[in-house]
Enzyme design. Structure first.
Site, PDB file in Angstrom:
ATOM      1  N   HIS A  59      25.849   5.373  35.941  1.00 44.44           N
ATOM      2  CA  HIS A  59      24.818   4.636  35.547  1.00 44.44           C
ATOM      3  C   HIS A  59      24.982   3.153  35.657  1.00 44.44           C
ATOM      4  O   HIS A  59      25.724   2.562  34.857  1.00 44.44           O
ATOM      5  CB  HIS A  59      24.570   4.872  34.123  1.00 44.44           C
ATOM      6  CG  HIS A  59      22.976   4.347  33.618  1.00 44.44           C
ATOM      7  ND1 HIS A  59      21.762   4.812  33.010  1.00 44.44           N
ATOM      8  CD2 HIS A  59      22.701   2.899  33.231  1.00 44.44           C
ATOM      9  CE1 HIS A  59      20.999   4.285  32.671  1.00 44.44           C
ATOM     10  NE2 HIS A  59      21.505   2.833  32.899  1.00 44.44           N
TER      11      HIS A  59
ATOM     12  N   HIS B 258      19.103  15.650  31.818  1.00 38.28           N
ATOM     13  CA  HIS B 258      19.634  15.825  30.486  1.00 38.28           C
ATOM     14  C   HIS B 258      19.025  16.711  29.409  1.00 38.28           C
ATOM     15  O   HIS B 258      17.627  16.644  29.212  1.00 38.28           O
ATOM     16  CB  HIS B 258      19.400  14.374  29.582  1.00 38.28           C
ATOM     17  CG  HIS B 258      19.880  13.025  30.290  1.00 38.28           C
ATOM     18  ND1 HIS B 258      20.980  12.517  30.139  1.00 38.28           N
ATOM     19  CD2 HIS B 258      19.349  12.263  31.577  1.00 38.28           C
ATOM     20  CE1 HIS B 258      21.400  11.437  30.869  1.00 38.28           C
ATOM     21  NE2 HIS B 258      20.208  11.444  31.755  1.00 38.28           N
ATOM     22  N   PHE B 259      19.755  18.026  29.151  1.00 38.37           N
ATOM     23  CA  PHE B 259      19.128  18.852  28.842  1.00 38.37           C
ATOM     24  C   PHE B 259      19.269  19.162  27.263  1.00 38.37           C
ATOM     25  O   PHE B 259      18.841  19.922  26.524  1.00 38.37           O
ATOM     26  CB  PHE B 259      19.384  20.056  29.427  1.00 38.37           C
ATOM     27  CG  PHE B 259      18.588  20.333  30.738  1.00 38.37           C
ATOM     28  CD1 PHE B 259      17.660  19.605  31.175  1.00 38.37           C
ATOM     29  CD2 PHE B 259      18.877  21.473  31.465  1.00 38.37           C
ATOM     30  CE1 PHE B 259      17.045  19.847  32.292  1.00 38.37           C
ATOM     31  CE2 PHE B 259      18.288  21.674  32.646  1.00 38.37           C
ATOM     32  CZ  PHE B 259      17.092  20.782  33.361  1.00 38.37           C
TER      33      PHE B 259
ATOM     34  N   HIS C 270      19.915   7.024  40.273  1.00 39.12           N
ATOM     35  CA  HIS C 270      18.639   6.355  39.678  1.00 39.12           C
ATOM     36  C   HIS C 270      18.809   4.998  40.301  1.00 39.12           C
ATOM     37  O   HIS C 270      18.578   3.970  39.372  1.00 39.12           O
ATOM     38  CB  HIS C 270      18.312   6.663  38.419  1.00 39.12           C
ATOM     39  CG  HIS C 270      19.324   6.265  37.323  1.00 39.12           C
ATOM     40  ND1 HIS C 270      20.079   5.341  37.487  1.00 39.12           N
ATOM     41  CD2 HIS C 270      19.703   7.018  36.011  1.00 39.12           C
ATOM     42  CE1 HIS C 270      21.044   5.415  36.176  1.00 39.12           C
ATOM     43  NE2 HIS C 270      20.591   6.414  35.693  1.00 39.12           N
TER      44      HIS C 270
ATOM     45  N   ASP D 219      16.672  12.497  36.498  1.00 41.33           N
ATOM     46  CA  ASP D 219      17.056  12.167  35.448  1.00 41.33           C
ATOM     47  C   ASP D 219      16.155  12.339  34.153  1.00 41.33           C
ATOM     48  O   ASP D 219      15.763  11.956  33.220  1.00 41.33           O
ATOM     49  CB  ASP D 219      16.847  10.590  35.494  1.00 41.33           C
ATOM     50  CG  ASP D 219      17.659   9.706  34.356  1.00 41.33           C
ATOM     51  OD1 ASP D 219      18.423  10.365  33.658  1.00 41.33           O
ATOM     52  OD2 ASP D 219      17.711   8.508  34.254  1.00 41.33           O
TER      53      ASP D 219
ATOM     54  N   HIS E  24      12.341  13.225  25.188  1.00 43.75           N
ATOM     55  CA  HIS E  24      12.273  12.694  23.626  1.00 43.75           C
ATOM     56  C   HIS E  24      10.929  13.145  23.305  1.00 43.75           C
ATOM     57  O   HIS E  24       9.940  13.399  24.154  1.00 43.75           O
ATOM     58  CB  HIS E  24      12.482  11.159  23.654  1.00 43.75           C
ATOM     59  CG  HIS E  24      13.745  10.490  23.942  1.00 43.75           C
ATOM     60  ND1 HIS E  24      14.788  10.666  23.368  1.00 43.75           N
ATOM     61  CD2 HIS E  24      13.645   9.819  25.232  1.00 43.75           C
ATOM     62  CE1 HIS E  24      15.651  10.045  24.284  1.00 43.75           C
ATOM     63  NE2 HIS E  24      15.104   9.672  25.547  1.00 43.75           N
TER      64      HIS E  24
HETATM   65  O1  DOR Z   1      16.353   6.412  30.119  1.00 41.51           O
HETATM   66  C1  DOR Z   1      17.179   7.127  29.852  1.00 41.51           C
HETATM   67  N1  DOR Z   1      17.392   8.199  29.353  1.00 41.51           N
HETATM   68  N2  DOR Z   1      18.053   6.885  31.047  1.00 41.51           N
HETATM   69  C2  DOR Z   1      19.334   7.369  30.700  1.00 41.51           C
HETATM   70  O2  DOR Z   1      20.353   7.227  31.469  1.00 41.51           O
HETATM   71  C3  DOR Z   1      19.735   8.278  29.848  1.00 41.51           C
HETATM   72  C4  DOR Z   1      18.409   9.011  29.259  1.00 41.51           C
HETATM   73  C5  DOR Z   1      18.447   9.934  28.078  1.00 41.51           C
HETATM   74  O3  DOR Z   1      19.489  10.603  27.819  1.00 41.51           O
HETATM   75  O4  DOR Z   1      17.807   9.777  27.120  1.00 41.51           O
END
Ligand code: DOR
Length: 443
Positions: free
Chosen positions: A174, A60-61, A228, A298, A302
């Site tokens: 997912h 997730h970029f 995952h 994955d 944040h």
């Molecule tokens: O913990 C997670 N965060 N799992 C996910 O599938 C999405 C990801 C996110 O985009 O923050």
């Protein structure tokens, strides 16, 4: 640019071999090249291993839309440093990647900014079946059968049946059961203990959703990849479907468990949640015995400020892309697996699973995405040194042995001895969906 890499132990599809590799015009031009071959640069790689670049099929970029957490520049600097030469990115950006226009926009943005090769999933919604049918420049369709970060969710049976019945691209999902997670959320309402995250997103939630998705894939004979996997219980339904169903595991589900909440708090708050020590062990065994084929990260950054909010305001997700290869090479150092197995899980398998063209192996004619690794190099993972824009790692303070030291993308050096060349640009990854997904039997 012609580069001759000499004296490395090269991890070939047939095993390790002390040989030379010639890179020319972005391709692997020769293996075991004649000693007198001329090159613009000759690299003496004595003592090092040469492996194919890592292909991370789940990241997730955050670009576009959430670039305060991560962006293509920081994320692909992290890839270059971590030996990841190709990434497949998830659709929960803003806007969500759920239309052909959004997919094209992301590809255009990536071509401008990414230092390594790129691909983007198209996300499923209950309403976008026409886009899912028409999409071509993508590894496949991503379904959130349970919701996670963002608002993507398809959990109505009718919508899921249509997606599996009417589309032809491979599907990945997912798998956490939405109804279970909602019921558990009510049970634990008011808790500020992040360890309850693993009670809310519990073993049952993962198993119910994985079983449900596999049932859909089997009935519709649709290529399906379980993202995952986090529990031992999911291994039984996943196993033994030949080429139809493949699966992956992430480093945090292999190396963290519920005992680590006390030390690491929301840094290891993830969806699916991390589980128990027994699950760690079973997942590792599943990699070794081939029930799970792929290791992906994955990577889901944040900011630390966001993570510092009290649970459940703290968001789920952790960054990993720059340390995943070192984490697995450290297992080689510990005698838990071989470097050939690491290459299989992180390079060759993701290429085979997704029918990625000319990547994942050191073979003549393949793309010159290669990485030199030093199996004897020890270094500590430190927050301050992370390239991810979020600037932290759940492995902060951990010493790992076995690190990438030089990374080439299409024959051009993008990372060398701690330096990243920001002028390098990756290319869009190409998929041969006609192959229909193949695995080992015809690899
Ligand atoms: O913990 C997670 N965060 N799992 C996910 O599938 C999405 C990801 C996110 O985009 O923050």
């Amino acid at each position: 640019m012609k580069t001759l890499i000499k004296n490395a132990t090269v991890v070939l599809p047939t095993g390790c071999s002390q040989t030379s590799v010639l890179l020319d015009e972005g391709r692997i031009a020769d293996i075991d090249a004649a000693p007198q071959v001329s090159a613009d640069e000759t690299v003496d790689a004595t003592g090092l291993h040469l492996i194919p670049g890592v292909i991370d099929d789940q990241v997730h970029f955050r670009e576009p839309g959430l670039t305060h957490k991560e962006d293509f520049r920081h994320a692909t600097r992290a890839c270059a440093k971590g030996g990841v030469t190709t990434f497949f990115e998830m659709p929960n950006t803003q806007p969500n990647t759920i239309t052909l226009e959004a997919l094209d926009d992301k590809l255009r943005l990536a071509a401008e900014k990414c230092l390594v090769n790129f691909a983007f999933y198209i996300g499923a919604t209950p309403e976008n079946i026409d886009a899912l049918k028409a999409a071509r420049r993508t590894p496949g369709i991503k379904i959130f059968i349970g919701s996670s970060t963002g608002n993507l969710l398809v959990d109505e049976q009718e919508a899921l049946e249509r997606i599996f019945a009417e589309t032809s691209l491979p599907i990945c999902a997912h798998c956490e059961d939405e109804a279970t997670v909602r019921a558990n959320t009510e049970r634990f309402a008011g808790s500020q203990d992040v360890a309850d995250h693993s009670h809310i997103r519990d073993h049952g939630a993962a198993l119910i959703a994985t079983r449900r998705a596999i049932d859909l894939a089997k009935r519709h004979r649709h290529r399906f990849h379980v993202l995952h996997v986090s529990t031992a219980a999911e291994l039984e339904p996943i196993a033994d479907h030949g080429n139809l169903i493949t699966a992956e595991v992430c480093p945090h589900h292999l190396f963290f468990n519920v005992d680590d909440y006390q030390r690491l708090g929301s840094r290891i708050q993830m969806n699916p949640s991390i589980k128990t020590r027994q699950d760690n062990h079973a997942l590792w065994q599943a990699l070794l015995d081939g029930t799970i084929q792929v290791v992906a990260t994955d990577h889901a950054p944040h900011t630390l400020q966001e993570k510092a909010q009290p649970y459940p305001q703290s968001p789920s997700g952790l960054p990993a892309v720059e340390n995943s290869l070192a984490l697995l090479l450290n297992q080689v150092h510990l005698g838990k697996c071989s470097i050939e197995q690491v290459v299989h899980w992180m390079c060759d398998a993701p290429a085979r699973v997704w029918d990625l063209v000319n990547k994942g192996r050191i073979a003549v004619g393949y793309d010159a995405d290669v990485v030199l690794v030093d199996l004897n190099k020890s270094a500590r993972v430190l927050d301050d040194e992370q390239e991810t824009k979020a600037k932290w790692s759940p492995w902060h303070g951990t010493t790992l042995t076995g690190w990438p030291v030089r990374t080439w993308v299409h024959g051009t050096t993008v990372f060398r001895d701690g330096q990243i060349d920001e002028r390098v640009r990756g290319k869009e990854a190409i998929f041969d969906h006609q192959r229909g997904g193949y695995w080992e039997t015809n690899a």
